[in-house]
Scaffold this active site. Structure first.
Site, PDB file in Angstrom:
ATOM      1  N   HIS A  57       0.824  -1.213   0.000  1.00 35.79           N
ATOM      2  CA  HIS A  57       0.000   0.000   0.000  1.00 35.79           C
ATOM      3  C   HIS A  57       0.861   1.267   0.000  1.00 35.79           C
ATOM      4  CE1 HIS A  57      -3.056  -3.030   0.605  1.00 35.79           C
ATOM      5  NE2 HIS A  57      -2.385  -3.450   1.664  1.00 35.79           N
ATOM      6  N   GLU A  85      -1.883  -0.058   8.133  1.00 38.19           N
ATOM      7  CA  GLU A  85      -1.041  -1.087   7.527  1.00 38.19           C
ATOM      8  C   GLU A  85       0.106  -0.473   6.731  1.00 38.19           C
ATOM      9  OE1 GLU A  85      -1.354  -4.828   4.366  1.00 38.19           O
ATOM     10  OE2 GLU A  85      -3.115  -3.590   4.800  1.00 38.19           O
ATOM     11  N   HIS A 118       2.956  -7.299   4.453  1.00 40.54           N
ATOM     12  CA  HIS A 118       1.588  -6.856   4.666  1.00 40.54           C
ATOM     13  C   HIS A 118       1.104  -7.191   6.074  1.00 40.54           C
ATOM     14  CE1 HIS A 118       0.353  -5.654   0.564  1.00 40.54           C
ATOM     15  NE2 HIS A 118       1.362  -6.433   0.225  1.00 40.54           N
ATOM     16  N   GLU A 121       1.704 -11.994   5.163  1.00 38.39           N
ATOM     17  CA  GLU A 121       0.747 -11.330   6.032  1.00 38.39           C
ATOM     18  C   GLU A 121       1.265 -11.543   7.453  1.00 38.39           C
ATOM     19  OE1 GLU A 121      -1.586  -9.473   5.079  1.00 38.39           O
ATOM     20  OE2 GLU A 121      -2.394 -10.144   3.164  1.00 38.39           O
TER      21      GLU A 121
END
Length: 287
Positions: free
Chosen positions: A83, A121, A176, A251
């Protein structure tokens, strides 16, 4: 202080299967020379290159700029902090379709998720990626980032996914945080089910995923809500589908789970995660 000499691709990206959560907050600008902040969501930096934002979805990455002076550079690893801090302010750009590597399209990017306390995040991934880069550089590994700071927009998932091959990377690691239901805890490592680089790359990708999984268990349990033994395979993630080098998304935990959020929001927790991510990459590289 951040010591890593980092190769920076100025206009490139990745999108993981993180939950699209609350609009991402903007953290302080970062660059290839960064000091990790002492509080959650804070980074500080002295830019060594001009930060680049993406004005529109792009499928072409800018040539990487090197700041390394090593006479005998080691292997190159792409770190993809998921992101970006400016994504929430530019929905027109991040919602535009780009190739997904499976014959269809995906949105350019997303805002990512956050903890219930509001730690985004994008700030978590930027902080952890900088810490991992320091640790890898200490072992002679060259690092390429997919974004130049934590205040820009994008770049798009297709651009990020194509970067590994462009720079001759030995591995691509997307960092992430998940945004799943709060009852689920733990990390998982994602690979593409499409095997875009062929059988040999697929085998190396699996080895990279296992090395990272085995290393991360020292600080975080494997996911109890998704995947098997901390590993998952998907065909809907453009950043993995377009990678022709060994590539995974990690993740690092479920940011909506209280225990995971506490780990990921603390400086000590982020350093511990970074150390294990670096150890997993180094194990894969045989260093």
């Amino acid at each position: 202080m951040r010591r890593a000499a980092v190769l920076l691709a100025a206009s490139v990206l990745v999108l993981a299967g993180c939950g699209a959560g609350d609009p991402a907050a903007t953290s302080a600008p970062g660059s290839t020379t960064t000091t990790a902040g002492s509080s959650a969501g804070t980074t500080s930096a002295t830019p060594t290159t001009d930060p680049t934002t993406t004005a529109a979805p792009s499928t072409t990455a800018a040539p990487p700029t090197t700041t390394s002076t090593s006479p005998t550079p080691g292997p190159t690893v792409v770190l993809d902090p998921g992101h970006n801090g400016g994504n929430a302010a530019d929905p027109g750009t991040i919602n535009a379709p780009v190739p997904d590597g499976a014959g269809g399209t995906k949105p350019c990017n997303t805002t990512g998720t956050s903890t219930d306390a509001g730690y985004p995040e994008h700030a978590f991934t930027w902080d952890v990626a900088n810490r991992v880069a320091d640790l890898l550089h200490d072992q002679g590994v060259q690092v390429v980032f997919t974004r130049a700071d934590d205040t820009g927009v994008g770049p798009c998932v297709d651009v990020r996914g194509e970067l590994g091959a462009r720079v001759g990377a030995a591995a691509f690691v997307g960092i992430h945080g998940d945004g799943a239901a709060p009852g689920g805890r733990g990390f998982h490592v994602i690979t593409s089910s499409l095997d875009p680089g062929g059988a040999e790359v697929a085998a190396a990708t699996q080895a990279l995923a296992v090395d990272l999984r085995d290393s991360l268990t020292a600080v975080e349990p494997v996911s109890d809500y998704l995947g098997t033994d901390g590993l998952d395979s998907r065909g809907d993630l453009a950043g993995l589908n377009l990678n022709t080098v060994p590539a995974v998304y990690v993740e690092c935990g479920n940011m909506r789970n209280a225990a995971d959020a506490a780990l990921m929001s603390s400086e000590a927790g982020r350093q511990a995660l970074a150390q294990q991510l670096a150890a997993g990459v180094l194990a894969f590289l045989g260093r």
